[in-house]
Design a protein around this motif. Structure first.
Motif, PDB file in Angstrom:
ATOM      1  N   PHE A   1      -9.577 -50.609 -68.244  1.00 52.07           N
ATOM      2  CA  PHE A   1     -10.861 -50.746 -67.554  1.00 52.07           C
ATOM      3  C   PHE A   1     -10.863 -52.125 -66.915  1.00 52.07           C
ATOM      4  O   PHE A   1     -10.390 -53.092 -67.522  1.00 52.07           O
ATOM      5  CB  PHE A   1     -12.013 -50.620 -68.559  1.00 52.07           C
ATOM      6  N   PRO A   2     -11.385 -52.261 -65.708  1.00 52.58           N
ATOM      7  CA  PRO A   2     -11.319 -53.558 -65.024  1.00 52.58           C
ATOM      8  C   PRO A   2     -12.333 -54.562 -65.538  1.00 52.58           C
ATOM      9  O   PRO A   2     -13.378 -54.208 -66.088  1.00 52.58           O
ATOM     10  CB  PRO A   2     -11.617 -53.185 -63.566  1.00 52.58           C
ATOM     11  N   VAL A   3     -11.999 -55.840 -65.376  1.00 53.30           N
ATOM     12  CA  VAL A   3     -12.918 -56.919 -65.693  1.00 53.30           C
ATOM     13  C   VAL A   3     -12.740 -58.018 -64.650  1.00 53.30           C
ATOM     14  O   VAL A   3     -11.631 -58.211 -64.128  1.00 53.30           O
ATOM     15  CB  VAL A   3     -12.662 -57.477 -67.111  1.00 53.30           C
ATOM     16  N   GLU A   4     -13.814 -58.686 -64.300  1.00 59.32           N
ATOM     17  CA  GLU A   4     -13.745 -59.926 -63.522  1.00 59.32           C
ATOM     18  C   GLU A   4     -14.404 -61.022 -64.348  1.00 59.32           C
ATOM     19  O   GLU A   4     -15.397 -60.773 -65.055  1.00 59.32           O
ATOM     20  CB  GLU A   4     -14.472 -59.775 -62.180  1.00 59.32           C
TER      21      GLU A   4
ATOM     22  N   GLY B   1     -16.147 -53.924 -65.407  1.00 62.89           N
ATOM     23  CA  GLY B   1     -16.324 -53.130 -64.204  1.00 62.89           C
ATOM     24  C   GLY B   1     -16.300 -53.948 -62.932  1.00 62.89           C
ATOM     25  O   GLY B   1     -16.260 -53.396 -61.838  1.00 62.89           O
ATOM     26  N   GLY B   2     -16.324 -55.290 -63.055  1.00 62.28           N
ATOM     27  CA  GLY B   2     -16.297 -56.161 -61.885  1.00 62.28           C
ATOM     28  C   GLY B   2     -17.672 -56.647 -61.491  1.00 62.28           C
ATOM     29  O   GLY B   2     -18.700 -56.050 -61.830  1.00 62.28           O
ATOM     30  N   PHE B   3     -17.706 -57.756 -60.775  1.00 62.15           N
ATOM     31  CA  PHE B   3     -18.978 -58.369 -60.380  1.00 62.15           C
ATOM     32  C   PHE B   3     -19.829 -57.440 -59.520  1.00 62.15           C
ATOM     33  O   PHE B   3     -21.054 -57.403 -59.661  1.00 62.15           O
ATOM     34  CB  PHE B   3     -18.717 -59.669 -59.611  1.00 62.15           C
ATOM     35  N   ASP B   4     -19.211 -56.665 -58.647  1.00 61.60           N
ATOM     36  CA  ASP B   4     -19.976 -55.801 -57.752  1.00 61.60           C
ATOM     37  C   ASP B   4     -20.673 -54.672 -58.501  1.00 61.60           C
ATOM     38  O   ASP B   4     -21.686 -54.141 -58.027  1.00 61.60           O
ATOM     39  CB  ASP B   4     -19.064 -55.203 -56.678  1.00 61.60           C
TER      40      ASP B   4
ATOM     41  N   PRO C   1     -24.059 -59.713 -65.637  1.00 67.26           N
ATOM     42  CA  PRO C   1     -22.831 -59.872 -66.430  1.00 67.26           C
ATOM     43  C   PRO C   1     -23.050 -60.693 -67.695  1.00 67.26           C
ATOM     44  O   PRO C   1     -24.031 -61.423 -67.828  1.00 67.26           O
ATOM     45  CB  PRO C   1     -21.900 -60.606 -65.461  1.00 67.26           C
ATOM     46  N   ALA C   2     -22.108 -60.538 -68.617  1.00 66.25           N
ATOM     47  CA  ALA C   2     -22.093 -61.390 -69.795  1.00 66.25           C
ATOM     48  C   ALA C   2     -21.713 -62.808 -69.391  1.00 66.25           C
ATOM     49  O   ALA C   2     -21.259 -63.055 -68.263  1.00 66.25           O
ATOM     50  CB  ALA C   2     -21.097 -60.838 -70.809  1.00 66.25           C
TER      51      ALA C   2
ATOM     52  N   VAL D   1     -16.224 -46.268 -63.344  1.00 65.92           N
ATOM     53  CA  VAL D   1     -17.243 -47.283 -63.582  1.00 65.92           C
ATOM     54  C   VAL D   1     -18.614 -46.706 -63.234  1.00 65.92           C
ATOM     55  O   VAL D   1     -18.886 -46.391 -62.069  1.00 65.92           O
ATOM     56  CB  VAL D   1     -16.979 -48.539 -62.732  1.00 65.92           C
ATOM     57  N   PRO D   2     -19.506 -46.506 -64.228  1.00 62.61           N
ATOM     58  CA  PRO D   2     -20.827 -45.980 -63.918  1.00 62.61           C
ATOM     59  C   PRO D   2     -21.618 -46.985 -63.084  1.00 62.61           C
ATOM     60  O   PRO D   2     -21.456 -48.205 -63.231  1.00 62.61           O
ATOM     61  CB  PRO D   2     -21.470 -45.786 -65.297  1.00 62.61           C
ATOM     62  N   GLU D   3     -22.472 -46.501 -62.226  1.00 61.23           N
ATOM     63  CA  GLU D   3     -23.304 -47.369 -61.389  1.00 61.23           C
ATOM     64  C   GLU D   3     -24.180 -48.233 -62.273  1.00 61.23           C
ATOM     65  O   GLU D   3     -24.823 -47.771 -63.214  1.00 61.23           O
ATOM     66  CB  GLU D   3     -24.178 -46.515 -60.470  1.00 61.23           C
ATOM     67  N   GLY D   4     -24.176 -49.533 -62.006  1.00 58.56           N
ATOM     68  CA  GLY D   4     -25.023 -50.448 -62.739  1.00 58.56           C
ATOM     69  C   GLY D   4     -24.552 -50.756 -64.149  1.00 58.56           C
ATOM     70  O   GLY D   4     -25.343 -51.061 -65.024  1.00 58.56           O
ATOM     71  N   VAL D   5     -23.220 -50.686 -64.368  1.00 57.98           N
ATOM     72  CA  VAL D   5     -22.678 -51.012 -65.700  1.00 57.98           C
ATOM     73  C   VAL D   5     -23.178 -52.396 -66.115  1.00 57.98           C
ATOM     74  O   VAL D   5     -23.092 -53.333 -65.332  1.00 57.98           O
ATOM     75  CB  VAL D   5     -21.141 -50.974 -65.669  1.00 57.98           C
TER      76      VAL D   5
END
Length: 294
Positions: A184-187, A199-202, A207-208, A290-294
């Motif tokens: 699963f992606p992470v930024e 899920g990425g910044f977008d 974010p945490a 990636v669900p919308e608004g993760v």
């Protein structure tokens, strides 16, 4: 509306070895459940502190065996009063490799679970990810990582990784490597106060935040209300690393089990990534969009 949990992975063992791990009660108690009772073709049952909704097996079997042969296993599993069906199929690729496919119905959906819903049955997605990752280590003769313990509110897991703290820290914090083992992606912004966005910044408007950072030694990430703070501690000795992972600051009346199980399943693959010279991903089909608004 519900959907199926679906996983497919390549196991480093022949079909007979995998089937034995799935049906021998003594082996099930190593990688899967605190208690297991198997008498084919009539009984397939597991319960205890390592099983979702299974802390008390005295109320009768939550599982009912439907079919079992050399390459398939099918049973119902009642969770929170809802009967679901689990299908497991084995396919030999060669003498030393087996593809295992698993489905379970009744899942509320990854988007529902990611937003904090789904109830107990919503845990089956990450529960099976962890169980199958532990199965892979077991049939390969590797040490199995921690099993979930649904009878405690102390979320702490410890691993001994055959790699240096620097190697483990890089795998935890480099986005490209993180995506390899976590699937699963992470930024992230690798600094105190920096963002950590699954899920990425977008895809993550809230974010945490990284709240502690000692490179190669310690990092804490605050995921906010309800989830709490996740902390990784690394201690090197003799070329190996003790990795301690813990969660704190969450509501014990609403335990963040789905995320906890997901992390533990990921750490099983992280160990393989940094320890094996010829690492290849276990998973053929796993994870989620990636669900919308993760």
């Amino acid at each position: 509306m519900t959907e199926n949990v679906e996983y497919s992975l390549r196991l480093p063992a022949g079909v007979d070895r995998v089937r034995a791990a799935l049906t021998d009660p003594a082996q099930l108690r190593v990688w899967f459940a605190e208690h297991a009772e198997v008498e084919l073709p009539d009984t397939y049952r597991f319960w205890g502190r390592n099983t979702i909704d299974g802390a008390d097996g005295a109320d009768g079997p939550a599982q009912r065996l439907l079919a079992a042969d050399d390459t398939t296993l099918r049973f119902t599993w009642t969770i929170e009063g809802t009967e679901t069906t689990v299908d497991i199929a084995l396919e030999a690729e060669d003498d030393d490799t087996t593809v295992l496919s698993l489905t379970q119905d009744g899942f509320p959906g990854w988007g529902v679970v990611a937003s904090g819903g789904g109830g107990t049955i919503g845990l089956i997605g990450t529960y099976w990810a962890l169980a199958l990752a532990n199965l892979a280590d077991h049939v390969a003769g590797r040490e199995v990582g921690p099993l979930p313990d649904f009878a405690t509110t102390d979320l702490r897991a410890e691993y001994l990784v055959d790699a240096s703290p620097e190697r483990v820290f890089t795998a935890l914090t480099d986005p490209a490597q993180f995506a390899r083992w976590f699937n699963f992606p992470v930024e992230l912004e690798l600094e105190v106060g920096g963002r950590w966005a699954m899920g990425g910044f977008d895809n993550n408007p809230d974010p945490a935040r990284i709240v502690e950072l000692e490179p190669n030694r310690r990092m804490s990430i605050d995921f906010g209300s309800g989830v709490g703070t996740s902390t990784w501690e690394l201690e090197g000795s003799g070329g190996k690393t003790k990795l301690v992972f813990s969660n704190s600051g969450f509501d014990t009346a609403d335990m963040p089990w789905a995320g906890w199980l997901g992390w533990l399943s990921g750490f099983a693959e992280l160990r393989r990534l940094v320890e094996l010279d010829a690492w290849t991903p276990l998973w053929i089909e796993a994870g989620a969009e990636v669900p919308e608004g993760v």
